[in-house]
Design an enzyme around this catalytic site. Structure first.
Site, mmCIF file in Angstrom:
data_model
loop_
_atom_site.group_PDB
_atom_site.id
_atom_site.type_symbol
_atom_site.label_atom_id
_atom_site.label_comp_id
_atom_site.label_asym_id
_atom_site.label_seq_id
_atom_site.Cartn_x
_atom_site.Cartn_y
_atom_site.Cartn_z
ATOM 1 C CG ASP A 8 10.458 -17.324 33.457
ATOM 2 O OD1 ASP A 8 11.351 -16.494 34.164
ATOM 3 O OD2 ASP A 8 9.534 -17.097 32.714
ATOM 4 N NE ARG A 9 8.144 -14.927 40.359
ATOM 5 C CZ ARG A 9 8.219 -13.742 41.288
ATOM 6 N NH1 ARG A 9 8.667 -13.705 42.385
ATOM 7 N NH2 ARG A 9 7.470 -12.725 40.911
ATOM 8 C CG ASP A 10 6.894 -13.201 37.488
ATOM 9 O OD1 ASP A 10 6.264 -13.750 38.351
ATOM 10 O OD2 ASP A 10 7.852 -12.720 37.489
ATOM 11 C CE1 TYR A 19 8.801 -5.104 36.029
ATOM 12 C CE2 TYR A 19 6.751 -4.012 35.388
ATOM 13 C CZ TYR A 19 7.903 -4.042 35.285
ATOM 14 O OH TYR A 19 8.554 -3.778 34.065
ATOM 15 C CD GLN A 52 11.273 -11.401 39.708
ATOM 16 O OE1 GLN A 52 10.565 -10.541 40.237
ATOM 17 N NE2 GLN A 52 10.789 -12.219 39.040
ATOM 18 C CB CYS A 106 22.990 -12.853 36.117
ATOM 19 S SG CYS A 106 22.482 -11.147 36.709
ATOM 20 C CE LYS A 134 8.509 -12.260 29.506
ATOM 21 N NZ LYS A 134 7.596 -12.945 30.314
#
Length: 182
Positions: A8-10, A19, A52, A106, A134
């Site tokens: 995952d990124r954030d 954001y 996103q 997705c 998460k």
């Protein structure tokens, strides 16, 4: 077929400031580069899978996301780390502009991004790993058949429900290489 670590990124790669879409707001979490170097040395392809909804909400557009993604990949490349792919979902079922307002397969917790990456990059999901912050990350990996699922704390309080679908809870991505079952 290749094994992969889905990231995952954030909250996993960078601090989650909500954001994030500009390089000046993108702060790598300590230990990310070292961990990714170790994972790559263990033969894993590194694949980013990120919701996103900021795109769908109109906070930034797909071009801005792609510019940030190219910048992020360049930072990894400067550390001799190859990001095999970046998959994102701009949709949200309720809080999005009309063209992005939809239920899709997705958006995590659904496995669509992982399944698409597996098909396009010839990944062996049964020998892959998910690292997220998460419950939706863990649920997407479980639905895709990814057996090792690491939930990183990233400074968040985690509910029992959130940890229940993880195979391990760790402080950060830096803890994952030592905990892998290879």
């Amino acid at each position: 077929m290749h094994k992969a670590v889905f990231l995952d990124r954030d909250g996993v790669i960078n601090e989650d400031h909500a954001y994030v879409h500009q390089p000046q707001d993108f702060h790598f979490i300590a230990g990310v580069f070292s961990a990714c170097q170790q994972l790559q040395a263990l033969g894993y392809k590194l694949v980013v899978v990120t919701n996103q909804s900021g795109i769908g909400r109109g906070y930034y557009d797909e071009a801005q996301f792609q510019q940030l993604t190219e910048w992020m990949k360049a930072q990894f490349a400067a550390h001799q780390i190859e990001i095999a792919g970046v998959y994102f979902c701009p949709h949200h079922p309720k809080n999005a502009q009309v063209q992005y307002r939809q239920d899709c397969d997705c958006r995590k917790p659904f496995p669509g991004m992982l399944l698409q990456a597996a098909k396009e990059l010839e990944l062996d999901l049964a020998n892959s790993v998910m690292v997220g912050d998460k419950a939706s990350d863990m649920e997407a990996a479980l639905a895709a058949g990814v057996p090792q699922r690491f939930l990183v704390r990233s400074g968040q309080a985690l509910s029992n429900d959130c940890a229940a679908t993880a195979t391990a809870v760790v402080e950060s991505l830096a803890d994952v290489p030592a905990r892998l079952v290879v």
